[in-house]
Design an enzyme around this catalytic site. Structure first.
Site, mmCIF file in Angstrom:
data_model
loop_
_atom_site.group_PDB
_atom_site.id
_atom_site.type_symbol
_atom_site.label_atom_id
_atom_site.label_comp_id
_atom_site.label_asym_id
_atom_site.label_seq_id
_atom_site.Cartn_x
_atom_site.Cartn_y
_atom_site.Cartn_z
ATOM 1 N N ALA A 72 -17.585 -40.804 -12.696
ATOM 2 C CA ALA A 72 -17.057 -42.163 -12.561
ATOM 3 C C ALA A 72 -16.744 -42.811 -13.902
ATOM 4 C CB ALA A 72 -18.026 -43.028 -11.775
ATOM 5 N N THR A 73 -17.404 -42.388 -14.974
ATOM 6 C CA THR A 73 -17.069 -42.961 -16.283
ATOM 7 C C THR A 73 -15.618 -42.632 -16.608
ATOM 8 O OG1 THR A 73 -19.354 -42.780 -17.024
ATOM 9 C CG2 THR A 73 -17.664 -42.933 -18.736
ATOM 10 N N ASN A 152 -25.227 -51.719 -9.810
ATOM 11 C CA ASN A 152 -26.161 -50.619 -10.026
ATOM 12 C C ASN A 152 -27.569 -51.088 -10.393
ATOM 13 O OD1 ASN A 152 -24.194 -51.184 -12.253
ATOM 14 N ND2 ASN A 152 -25.774 -50.149 -13.445
ATOM 15 N N GLN A 180 -21.831 -47.074 -6.486
ATOM 16 C CA GLN A 180 -23.110 -47.348 -5.823
ATOM 17 C C GLN A 180 -22.954 -47.608 -4.333
ATOM 18 O OE1 GLN A 180 -26.172 -47.066 -7.063
ATOM 19 N NE2 GLN A 180 -25.690 -46.766 -9.224
ATOM 20 N N SER A 200 -18.364 -41.191 -7.747
ATOM 21 C CA SER A 200 -19.148 -40.183 -8.458
ATOM 22 C C SER A 200 -19.987 -39.399 -7.457
ATOM 23 C CB SER A 200 -20.053 -40.860 -9.490
ATOM 24 O OG SER A 200 -20.755 -39.881 -10.228
ATOM 25 N N ALA A 201 -20.164 -38.098 -7.709
ATOM 26 C CA ALA A 201 -20.920 -37.258 -6.769
ATOM 27 C C ALA A 201 -22.429 -37.400 -6.943
ATOM 28 C CB ALA A 201 -20.524 -35.791 -6.943
ATOM 29 N N HIS A 202 -22.886 -37.595 -8.195
ATOM 30 C CA HIS A 202 -24.336 -37.465 -8.414
ATOM 31 C C HIS A 202 -25.156 -38.667 -7.969
ATOM 32 C CE1 HIS A 202 -25.369 -39.782 -12.181
ATOM 33 N NE2 HIS A 202 -24.071 -39.721 -12.362
ATOM 34 N N THR A 242 -8.506 -27.657 -15.966
ATOM 35 C CA THR A 242 -8.886 -26.781 -14.859
ATOM 36 C C THR A 242 -9.938 -27.476 -14.009
ATOM 37 O OG1 THR A 242 -8.438 -24.872 -16.240
ATOM 38 C CG2 THR A 242 -9.811 -24.492 -14.290
ATOM 39 N N CYS A 330 -32.995 -51.972 -20.894
ATOM 40 C CA CYS A 330 -32.812 -52.369 -22.296
ATOM 41 C C CYS A 330 -31.968 -51.391 -23.093
ATOM 42 C CB CYS A 330 -34.157 -52.485 -22.998
ATOM 43 S SG CYS A 330 -35.232 -53.641 -22.172
HETATM 44 C C1 LIG Z 1 -23.566 -44.148 -12.478
HETATM 45 C C2 LIG Z 1 -22.456 -45.148 -12.499
HETATM 46 C C3 LIG Z 1 -21.274 -44.920 -13.216
HETATM 47 C C4 LIG Z 1 -21.075 -43.706 -14.063
HETATM 48 O O1 LIG Z 1 -20.874 -42.574 -13.270
HETATM 49 P P1 LIG Z 1 -20.937 -41.109 -13.939
HETATM 50 O O2 LIG Z 1 -20.418 -40.219 -12.857
HETATM 51 O O3 LIG Z 1 -22.372 -40.880 -14.274
HETATM 52 O O4 LIG Z 1 -20.040 -41.125 -15.132
HETATM 53 C C5 LIG Z 1 -20.301 -45.877 -13.168
HETATM 54 N N1 LIG Z 1 -20.453 -47.002 -12.451
HETATM 55 C C6 LIG Z 1 -21.568 -47.266 -11.742
HETATM 56 C C7 LIG Z 1 -21.680 -48.531 -10.967
HETATM 57 C C8 LIG Z 1 -22.609 -46.343 -11.754
HETATM 58 O O5 LIG Z 1 -23.720 -46.619 -11.080
#
Ligand SMILES: *Cc1c(COP(=O)(O)O)cnc(C)c1O
Length: 391
Positions: A72-73, A152, A180, A200-202, A242, A330
């Site tokens: 997501a970044t 988040n 989120q 984002s998948a994780h 890729t 922080c």
């Molecule tokens: C974790 C998060 C991201 C970043 O996602 P990544 O896949 O770790 O780069 C961006 N936005 C929010 C709101 C998140 O919680």
């Protein structure tokens, strides 16, 4: 590994065993490059397209509107810099909120240095942005609005549908960092009139290092993003490189599981656990304040300040049994404490006494009872230590 009770699902989530199983063949015998014409390549291509359809289905999108990224970044950077620069001919004004993730805030700062104007709309003490404040900020020359779906830290849900309708009526591109919210609450790109959404998948039981950007291609006027990674022209030229086939396959399986869990009452289960957690704390401890709206919040999120207790110290004493975060985050904000909590107008003492709980798929009532018991003892002990000595 020590068996921790994991209550930090906003930071990341464990990979679902079914996701691992789906990924494994693509790390071993099914290793083809989806751009190759031969059978091995076409096998990988087919798997990527199946994953694309699953991710799209989770947000009510068309598969061709999903662009896979490294997370997501990257998606936030591509959406914000890619859209703002592509639309710069019509204006150089962007509207966002004060509580966005750094992956949105930092690209906005970069654009500011390039001469764009960034308007950061404040939030109320409930952590929710007022649609009227967004509307008032839409001065001529505004080309992009970016509002996160769910925060988040405090888990608050933003009124995306109203903001989306407003943007649609003004012909302004609407982006949401939906990380989120994805798989945790219903999210539909049409209902929210979204043009761009970062995924984002994780954060939803998939692997790290893979994500997606939803890009509405049928939009009028058409939104042609400026690519950030140029190269072989993968993903319709929007994101070269890729494809991360095992990661994408895992993301697809995670999306399928999340869809099933949403339909199967998982949000209600998490909300009940969250309410039990809050009830357990307020039932035995004085001085507990919920930060942000409890009503408009992710079901698995709780964020509280605990009067007279330093959160970092508290969590240190629990850290070998529970994975939890201090609510002030922080490190992320360079030691100044969370920009999100500041945006709610919280005092220093409330900021530094706050704890974030993120409940998830494998948490059960036993986990909640264990953390409530541990917190009650730790808070009482901390308060006794800091109580003034009687003469
Ligand atoms: C974790 C998060 C991201 C970043 O996602 P990544 O896949 O770790 O780069 C961006 N936005 C929010 C709101 C998140 O919680």
């Amino acid at each position: 590994m020590i068996p921790l009770i994991y209550l930090d699902h906003h930071a990341t989530t464990p990979v679902d065993p079914a996701v691992v199983a789906a990924m494994l063949p693509f790390l071993t015998e099914r290793f083809g490059n989806p751009s190759s014409r031969h059978a091995l390549g076409q096998d990988a291509h087919a798997a990527v397209e199946e994953a694309r359809a699953r991710v799209a289905s989770l947000i009510g999108a068309l598969p061709e509107d999903i662009v896979f990224t490294s997370g997501a970044t990257e998606s936030d950077n591509l959406a914000i810099k890619g859209a703002a620069r592509a639309l710069a001919g019509s204006g150089r004004r962007i509207v966002t909120t004060a509580i966005e993730h750094p992956a949105v805030l930092e690209p906005c700062r970069t654009l500011e240095r390039e001469g764009f104007t960034i308007h950061r709309v404040p939030v109320g003490t409930d952590g929710i942005v007022e649609v009227g404040e967004i509307e008032a900020a839409l001065e001529p020359g505004t080309t992009l609005v970016s509002v996160m779906a769910a925060n988040n830290e405090i888990g608050t849900l933003q009124p995306l549908a109203e903001i989306g309708a407003l943007c649609r009526s003004r012909g302004i591109a609407f982006h949401s960092d939906a990380v989120q919210a994805l798989g945790r609450v219903a999210l539909d790109v049409d209902a929210a009139s979204l043009d761009l959404a970062s995924l984002s998948a994780h954060k939803m039981y998939g692997p790290k290092g893979v994500g997606a950007l939803y890009v509405r291609r049928a939009r009028r006027p058409r939104l042609k993003l400026q690519p950030q990674a140029e190269g072989g022209g993968q993903e319709k030229g929007i994101r070269s490189g890729t494809l991360n086939v095992p990661g994408i396959v895992g993301f697809g399986e995670a999306a399928r599981l999340a869809h099933a869990a949403l339909d199967d009452g998982e949000p209600a289960r998490l909300r009940a656990l969250r309410d039990a957690l809050l009830g357990g704390l307020t039932g035995s401890l004085a001085g507990i304040t919920v930060n942000g709206s409890l009503e408009f919040r992710l079901p698995g999120n709780l964020h509280v300040s605990i009067d007279g207790v330093e959160a970092e110290t508290l969590l240190l004493s629990l850290g070998d049994r529970f994975a939890l975060s201090a609510g002030a985050a922080c490190a992320e904000a360079g030691g100044k404490g969370s920009h999100v909590l500041r945006a709610l107008g919280m005092t220093d003492s409330r900021v530094y006494s706050s704890v974030r709980f993120g409940l998830g798929r494998y948490n059960a009532r036993l986990d909640v009872d264990a953390v409530v018991d541990a917190l009650i003892s730790a808070v009482n002990a901390a308060r006794e230590r800091s109580a003034p000595v009687r003469p």
